[in-house]
Design a protein around this motif. Sequence first.
Motif, PDB file in Angstrom:
ATOM      1  N   ILE A 146       0.629  -1.448   0.146  1.00 20.49           N
ATOM      2  CA  ILE A 146       0.314   0.036  -0.339  1.00 20.49           C
ATOM      3  C   ILE A 146       1.208   1.010   0.097  1.00 20.49           C
ATOM      4  O   ILE A 146       1.273   1.875   0.555  1.00 20.49           O
ATOM      5  CB  ILE A 146      -0.805   0.016   1.355  1.00 20.49           C
ATOM      6  CG1 ILE A 146      -0.163  -0.412   2.640  1.00 20.49           C
ATOM      7  CG2 ILE A 146      -2.008  -0.941   1.106  1.00 20.49           C
ATOM      8  CD1 ILE A 146      -0.969  -0.268   3.677  1.00 20.49           C
ATOM      9  N   TYR A 147       1.449   1.075  -0.896  1.00 23.50           N
ATOM     10  CA  TYR A 147       2.859   2.583  -1.330  1.00 23.50           C
ATOM     11  C   TYR A 147       1.296   4.002  -0.969  1.00 23.50           C
ATOM     12  O   TYR A 147       0.667   3.782  -1.233  1.00 23.50           O
ATOM     13  CB  TYR A 147       3.709   2.034  -2.396  1.00 23.50           C
ATOM     14  CG  TYR A 147       4.884   1.310  -2.346  1.00 23.50           C
ATOM     15  CD1 TYR A 147       4.957   0.615  -0.656  1.00 23.50           C
ATOM     16  CD2 TYR A 147       4.322   0.142  -3.280  1.00 23.50           C
ATOM     17  CE1 TYR A 147       5.815  -0.604  -0.966  1.00 23.50           C
ATOM     18  CE2 TYR A 147       4.929  -1.088  -2.604  1.00 23.50           C
ATOM     19  CZ  TYR A 147       5.598  -1.396  -1.912  1.00 23.50           C
ATOM     20  OH  TYR A 147       7.022  -3.083  -1.693  1.00 23.50           O
ATOM     21  N   ASN A 148       2.593   4.630  -1.835  1.00 25.48           N
ATOM     22  CA  ASN A 148       2.262   6.161  -1.800  1.00 25.48           C
ATOM     23  C   ASN A 148       1.175   6.396  -2.486  1.00 25.48           C
ATOM     24  O   ASN A 148      -0.278   7.376  -2.271  1.00 25.48           O
ATOM     25  CB  ASN A 148       3.192   7.220  -1.823  1.00 25.48           C
ATOM     26  CG  ASN A 148       4.252   7.181  -0.505  1.00 25.48           C
ATOM     27  OD1 ASN A 148       3.561   6.976   0.717  1.00 25.48           O
ATOM     28  ND2 ASN A 148       5.397   8.218  -0.436  1.00 25.48           N
ATOM     29  N   ALA A 149       1.182   5.870  -3.445  1.00 24.57           N
ATOM     30  CA  ALA A 149       0.441   5.998  -4.847  1.00 24.57           C
ATOM     31  C   ALA A 149      -1.121   5.396  -4.795  1.00 24.57           C
ATOM     32  O   ALA A 149      -1.924   5.508  -5.410  1.00 24.57           O
ATOM     33  CB  ALA A 149       0.937   6.257  -6.567  1.00 24.57           C
ATOM     34  N   VAL A 150      -1.227   3.992  -3.836  1.00 23.04           N
ATOM     35  CA  VAL A 150      -2.108   3.148  -3.613  1.00 23.04           C
ATOM     36  C   VAL A 150      -3.620   4.239  -3.260  1.00 23.04           C
ATOM     37  O   VAL A 150      -3.040   4.707  -1.518  1.00 23.04           O
ATOM     38  CB  VAL A 150      -1.695   1.728  -3.177  1.00 23.04           C
ATOM     39  CG1 VAL A 150      -3.690   1.828  -2.538  1.00 23.04           C
ATOM     40  CG2 VAL A 150      -0.934   1.460  -3.522  1.00 23.04           C
ATOM     41  N   PRO A 151      -4.078   4.623  -4.174  1.00 24.61           N
ATOM     42  CA  PRO A 151      -5.638   5.588  -2.956  1.00 24.61           C
ATOM     43  C   PRO A 151      -6.028   5.154  -2.108  1.00 24.61           C
ATOM     44  O   PRO A 151      -5.894   3.703  -1.692  1.00 24.61           O
ATOM     45  CB  PRO A 151      -6.560   5.830  -4.302  1.00 24.61           C
ATOM     46  CG  PRO A 151      -5.789   4.939  -5.257  1.00 24.61           C
ATOM     47  CD  PRO A 151      -4.562   4.264  -5.491  1.00 24.61           C
ATOM     48  N   LEU A 152      -6.689   5.714  -1.131  1.00 26.02           N
ATOM     49  CA  LEU A 152      -7.059   5.436  -0.100  1.00 26.02           C
ATOM     50  C   LEU A 152      -8.008   4.612  -0.132  1.00 26.02           C
ATOM     51  O   LEU A 152      -8.915   3.153   0.442  1.00 26.02           O
ATOM     52  CB  LEU A 152      -7.153   6.707   1.098  1.00 26.02           C
ATOM     53  CG  LEU A 152      -8.498   5.734   2.225  1.00 26.02           C
ATOM     54  CD1 LEU A 152      -7.625   4.905   3.553  1.00 26.02           C
ATOM     55  CD2 LEU A 152      -9.170   7.364   3.049  1.00 26.02           C
ATOM     56  N   GLU A 153      -9.341   5.025  -1.296  1.00 23.42           N
ATOM     57  CA  GLU A 153     -10.215   4.329  -1.719  1.00 23.42           C
ATOM     58  C   GLU A 153      -9.930   2.685  -1.492  1.00 23.42           C
ATOM     59  O   GLU A 153     -10.578   1.556  -1.411  1.00 23.42           O
ATOM     60  CB  GLU A 153     -11.240   5.282  -2.860  1.00 23.42           C
ATOM     61  CG  GLU A 153     -11.085   6.377  -2.418  1.00 23.42           C
ATOM     62  CD  GLU A 153     -10.112   7.284  -2.110  1.00 23.42           C
ATOM     63  OE1 GLU A 153     -10.839   8.215  -1.314  1.00 23.42           O
ATOM     64  OE2 GLU A 153      -9.468   7.213  -2.504  1.00 23.42           O
ATOM     65  N   HIS A 154      -9.025   2.339  -2.234  1.00 27.49           N
ATOM     66  CA  HIS A 154      -8.544   1.107  -3.069  1.00 27.49           C
ATOM     67  C   HIS A 154      -8.135  -0.078  -2.015  1.00 27.49           C
ATOM     68  O   HIS A 154      -8.425  -0.918  -1.617  1.00 27.49           O
ATOM     69  CB  HIS A 154      -7.409   1.270  -3.900  1.00 27.49           C
ATOM     70  CG  HIS A 154      -7.813   1.994  -4.756  1.00 27.49           C
ATOM     71  ND1 HIS A 154      -7.192   1.730  -6.652  1.00 27.49           N
ATOM     72  CD2 HIS A 154      -9.219   2.824  -5.498  1.00 27.49           C
ATOM     73  CE1 HIS A 154      -7.455   2.035  -7.090  1.00 27.49           C
ATOM     74  NE2 HIS A 154      -8.563   2.286  -7.056  1.00 27.49           N
ATOM     75  N   VAL A 155      -7.915   0.832  -1.524  1.00 33.52           N
ATOM     76  CA  VAL A 155      -7.622   0.234   0.313  1.00 33.52           C
ATOM     77  C   VAL A 155      -9.110  -0.018   1.090  1.00 33.52           C
ATOM     78  O   VAL A 155      -8.595  -1.750   1.537  1.00 33.52           O
ATOM     79  CB  VAL A 155      -6.500   0.463   1.125  1.00 33.52           C
ATOM     80  CG1 VAL A 155      -6.429   0.561   2.468  1.00 33.52           C
ATOM     81  CG2 VAL A 155      -4.664   0.961   0.583  1.00 33.52           C
ATOM     82  N   GLN A 156      -9.669   0.422   1.136  1.00 38.71           N
ATOM     83  CA  GLN A 156     -10.632   0.202   2.124  1.00 38.71           C
ATOM     84  C   GLN A 156     -11.890  -0.680   1.470  1.00 38.71           C
ATOM     85  O   GLN A 156     -12.468  -1.375   2.163  1.00 38.71           O
ATOM     86  CB  GLN A 156     -11.820   1.663   2.217  1.00 38.71           C
ATOM     87  CG  GLN A 156     -11.071   2.663   2.797  1.00 38.71           C
ATOM     88  CD  GLN A 156     -11.551   4.459   3.251  1.00 38.71           C
ATOM     89  OE1 GLN A 156     -12.212   4.945   1.703  1.00 38.71           O
ATOM     90  NE2 GLN A 156     -11.529   4.971   4.022  1.00 38.71           N
ATOM     91  N   ALA A 157     -11.874  -0.653   0.174  1.00 46.89           N
ATOM     92  CA  ALA A 157     -12.135  -1.622  -1.122  1.00 46.89           C
ATOM     93  C   ALA A 157     -11.735  -2.837  -1.221  1.00 46.89           C
ATOM     94  O   ALA A 157     -11.962  -4.136  -0.404  1.00 46.89           O
ATOM     95  CB  ALA A 157     -12.412  -1.374  -2.414  1.00 46.89           C
ATOM     96  N   LEU A 158     -10.662  -3.114  -0.726  1.00 45.66           N
ATOM     97  CA  LEU A 158     -10.272  -4.091   0.041  1.00 45.66           C
ATOM     98  C   LEU A 158     -10.266  -4.893   1.810  1.00 45.66           C
ATOM     99  O   LEU A 158     -11.021  -5.861   1.832  1.00 45.66           O
ATOM    100  CB  LEU A 158      -8.082  -4.536  -0.443  1.00 45.66           C
ATOM    101  CG  LEU A 158      -7.692  -5.826   0.462  1.00 45.66           C
ATOM    102  CD1 LEU A 158      -7.739  -6.821  -0.491  1.00 45.66           C
ATOM    103  CD2 LEU A 158      -5.890  -5.346   0.325  1.00 45.66           C
ATOM    104  N   ALA A 159     -10.451  -3.804   2.668  1.00 48.14           N
ATOM    105  CA  ALA A 159     -10.663  -4.321   3.674  1.00 48.14           C
ATOM    106  C   ALA A 159     -12.252  -4.891   3.697  1.00 48.14           C
ATOM    107  O   ALA A 159     -12.647  -5.320   4.904  1.00 48.14           O
ATOM    108  CB  ALA A 159     -10.675  -2.496   4.223  1.00 48.14           C
ATOM    109  N   SER A 160     -12.940  -4.030   2.763  1.00 50.79           N
ATOM    110  CA  SER A 160     -14.511  -4.372   2.794  1.00 50.79           C
ATOM    111  C   SER A 160     -14.233  -6.154   2.598  1.00 50.79           C
ATOM    112  O   SER A 160     -15.203  -7.005   2.401  1.00 50.79           O
ATOM    113  CB  SER A 160     -15.222  -3.745   1.715  1.00 50.79           C
ATOM    114  OG  SER A 160     -15.401  -2.507   2.376  1.00 50.79           O
TER     115      SER A 160
END
Length: 360
Positions: free
Chosen positions: A336-350
């Motif tokens: 989850i480097y700098n350029a990975v958007p927060l929204e993409h991480v939240q989608a993975l968490a979901s």
Amino acid sequence: MKRAYNFNAGPAALPEEVLQEAQNSLLNFNNTGMSVMELSHRSKDYEAVHNEAKALLTSLLSIPEDYEILFLQGGASLQFSMIPMNLLQENKVGYYALTGAWSEKALKEASKIGEAAVTVSSKESNYTYIPDLKEIKVPEDAAYLHVTSNNTIFGTQWHAYPEGLTVPLIADMSSDILSTPIDVKQFDVIYAGAQKNLGPSGVTVVIIKKELIKANSSLPTMMSYETHASNNSLFNTPPTFAIYLLSLVLKWVEKQGGLEGIAAINDKKAKALYDVIDNSNGFYKGHAEKDSRSKMNVTFTLQSDEITKDFLQQAKEAGFVGLNGHRSVGGCRASIYNAVPLEHVQALASFMENFQQKNS
């Protein structure tokens, strides 16, 4: 076109804004009628790009005047050799903190050049933690101490560094540079392959104290820091397009609020995934101990190989890319480097929460 949820460990995600800017100027950079890739590296147009990248890096990291910034090639792997070739004096020992595969490789290469040894290690636990600073002993015969700030394979990260050393502190920051504020003055050499947080593969940034740069006629010309420092990293043709993209990434970091702004976003991204792991009642198990967890590479395993395969297959079908864990750890890894958007991480968490609900 829908962008993938890119969690590759490297080469890794680049900011979409940066890619669009590069696309817009691909055929006609700065009204030259040429791409940056076509410009002479001796031209004023390219020289401006080169020097702007150095200035942006200096500003973002607050690099003091007594440090030199070099743009080199060969990745961090070449630095494993260049460091001992330039800094490991005769009758001295290069000491290495072993916290993962990359520090092992750095030690191996140094051992080919001169005497190198381990000062502290977490290998016995399959690198689940960063050793306590109190465990680090630097003998009198030391030439330097080398650390790897973030360990992509095992998902651990240094959150504090040795202080008060009487020898140079060298840090391989390939996978977490620019992710949070650091005190450059605490280090004598910082190096980083660009392909995780700085830009595309092809350029390696070296930040080195000028007093360590010395001419050495016995070294191959290209392996001497002095060669590159005295020629503004233009002794040979540099990776011009990679440096151009590096400058665009640095401008993007500025827009995010600099390192403080980037760090705040990275904290949210890491927390989103680690909260899922910690609240899963053992369905997901983190590889790294909590006080050593990386905010760049979240490593975890599931309860069996079969369920891991199902997880990775369903994740792939849902658009998530690069989640396979390294063979040394198994399981999964989300970079989850700098350029990975927060929204993409939240989608993975979901996705992880939903997968657990369906398979518990």
